[in-house]
Design an enzyme around this catalytic site. Structure first.
Site, PDB file in Angstrom:
ATOM      1  N   THR A  57      60.848  24.058  18.467  1.00  0.00           N
ATOM      2  CA  THR A  57      60.929  23.036  19.236  1.00  0.00           C
ATOM      3  C   THR A  57      62.506  22.558  19.720  1.00  0.00           C
ATOM      4  O   THR A  57      62.964  22.005  20.786  1.00  0.00           O
ATOM      5  CB  THR A  57      60.081  21.729  18.773  1.00  0.00           C
ATOM      6  OG1 THR A  57      59.084  22.259  18.494  1.00  0.00           O
ATOM      7  CG2 THR A  57      59.990  20.496  19.732  1.00  0.00           C
ATOM      8  N   TYR A 145      59.510  30.174   7.413  1.00  0.00           N
ATOM      9  CA  TYR A 145      59.158  30.029   8.625  1.00  0.00           C
ATOM     10  C   TYR A 145      58.216  31.057   9.146  1.00  0.00           C
ATOM     11  O   TYR A 145      58.857  32.142   9.502  1.00  0.00           O
ATOM     12  CB  TYR A 145      60.115  29.567   9.538  1.00  0.00           C
ATOM     13  CG  TYR A 145      59.644  28.759  10.871  1.00  0.00           C
ATOM     14  CD1 TYR A 145      58.338  28.588  11.124  1.00  0.00           C
ATOM     15  CD2 TYR A 145      60.566  28.719  11.914  1.00  0.00           C
ATOM     16  CE1 TYR A 145      57.967  27.935  12.236  1.00  0.00           C
ATOM     17  CE2 TYR A 145      60.467  28.048  12.987  1.00  0.00           C
ATOM     18  CZ  TYR A 145      59.155  27.772  13.144  1.00  0.00           C
ATOM     19  OH  TYR A 145      58.625  27.161  14.367  1.00  0.00           O
ATOM     20  N   LYS A 173      56.478  26.931   6.311  1.00  0.00           N
ATOM     21  CA  LYS A 173      55.996  26.348   7.495  1.00  0.00           C
ATOM     22  C   LYS A 173      55.218  27.326   8.245  1.00  0.00           C
ATOM     23  O   LYS A 173      55.761  28.529   8.494  1.00  0.00           O
ATOM     24  CB  LYS A 173      56.974  25.868   8.597  1.00  0.00           C
ATOM     25  CG  LYS A 173      56.406  25.481   9.602  1.00  0.00           C
ATOM     26  CD  LYS A 173      57.392  24.931  10.808  1.00  0.00           C
ATOM     27  CE  LYS A 173      56.858  24.426  12.064  1.00  0.00           C
ATOM     28  NZ  LYS A 173      57.892  23.991  12.974  1.00  0.00           N
ATOM     29  N   ILE A 216      54.955  20.269   9.879  1.00  0.00           N
ATOM     30  CA  ILE A 216      56.094  20.101  10.680  1.00  0.00           C
ATOM     31  C   ILE A 216      55.619  20.360  11.867  1.00  0.00           C
ATOM     32  O   ILE A 216      55.521  21.412  12.690  1.00  0.00           O
ATOM     33  CB  ILE A 216      57.182  21.073  10.278  1.00  0.00           C
ATOM     34  CG1 ILE A 216      57.516  20.908   8.865  1.00  0.00           C
ATOM     35  CG2 ILE A 216      58.795  20.946  11.037  1.00  0.00           C
ATOM     36  CD1 ILE A 216      58.716  21.718   8.218  1.00  0.00           C
TER      37      ILE A 216
END
Length: 308
Positions: A57, A145, A173, A216
């Site tokens: 993002t 991630y 995440k 997150i």
């Protein structure tokens, strides 16, 4: 497995919602410190427990290393020590990563969010070697991630379970949108000091149910109070309230999931008067028709969000 003796002084991944912070930029793609400050304050006011800039993002992979450091510095200054900052690190040449991680540590990041390199396919041994090598020398702890939609490389559950034993790898995440995968990670790492969070806002409540600590989340840029409310209600055993909030969040995420991420989120933030909808070049702003569609949806779902 070799491990560094360095351990964080305080929790980095905390129960609740950490914002996957967008990166406000000007028309030329230069980071906008004032916009970053407004966005951080908005997220904190909505109850987030952490800030994660420079991820997907946050367009970290589109920014130059010097720009990433500028963004991180602005975020840390705006956060003023109120919550941990977990900075995204695009991993290409592993030899370059330790230097950038040192700069992250000096800037005040509590940890780095690191996805596997995305150019070459990687087998399990390569993934273990990649993250172990980096964790052994990193100036700050790492959070894995898993985001195969972008990297085209998935972190197998067995790899995660092995890496979870490293003192400098704190958690993962997972943005796979695969609840069974997330559950397997949570179950297989339950005996380690290792936290699991989802990156899928639409699966937040379900993820909590299989052992995730929180999320997150991109939606925490726009509506941080909703994700935080889901976590609070779930913790309090208020199942109906949590489910109602999740359904509402699902609708908002669907409304803003237009264009190539994070174009829809940035358009929504411009509509809310927080920052511009500009993306880091070469990406371009969301098409006008799609911006209008987001406005129409938000008018129905959260009309008080929109700037007049």
């Amino acid at each position: 497995m070799p491990a560094s003796s360095t351990t964080p002084a305080a929790p980095v991944l905390c129960a609740g919602v950490t914002v996957a912070l967008a990166t406000p930029v000007d028309r030329k793609g230069r980071p906008d410190p004032a916009g970053i400050g407004r966005l951080v304050e908005r997220a904190l006011a909505g109850g987030v427990v952490g800030i994660s800039p420079l991820g997907s993002t946050g367009e970290g992979a589109r920014l130059a290393a010097a720009q990433r450091l500028d963004v991180l510095t602005a975020v840390v200054a705006a956060a003023s020590g109120r919550v941990p900052v977990i900075a995204g690190l695009p991993l290409t040449a592993i030899a370059d990563a330790p230097h950038e991680l040192e700069r992250y540590a000096e800037a005040g990041a509590a940890a780095a969010l690191v996805a596997p390199p995305s150019y070459y396919p990687a087998d399990e041994a390569t993934l273990i070697r990649t993250f172990t090598t980096l964790a052994d020398v990193s100036a700050i702890p790492l959070v894995l991630y898993n985001i195969p939609v972008f990297t085209k490389v998935s972190l197998p559950a067995g790899v995660v379970a092995e890496l979870a034993q490293h003192d400098q790898i704190l958690g993962i995440k997972d943005s796979s949108r695969d609840l069974e995968y997330l559950a397997s990670i949570a179950y297989n790492t339950a005996d380690f000091s290792f936290d699991v969070v989802t990156g899928s806002d639409t699966l937040l409540l379900a993820s909590l149910g299989v052992g995730a600590l929180g999320a997150i989340a991109a939606s925490a840029n726009l509506v941080p109070d909703i994700g935080s409310g889901i976590c609070s209600a779930a913790t309090a055993g208020e199942v109906d309230k949590a489910a109602s909030l999740q359904r509402h969040l699902f609708a908002i995420v669907t409304a803003c999931r237009r264009g190539i991420a994070p174009a829809g989120w940035k358009a929504s933030l411009e509509l809310a008067g927080v920052c511009s909808a500009n993306l880091v070049p070469p990406a371009g702003r969301l098409a006008r028709a799609e911006q209008d569609a987001i406005r129409a949806d938000l008018e129905s779902l959260e009309p008080e969000l929109l700037a007049r």
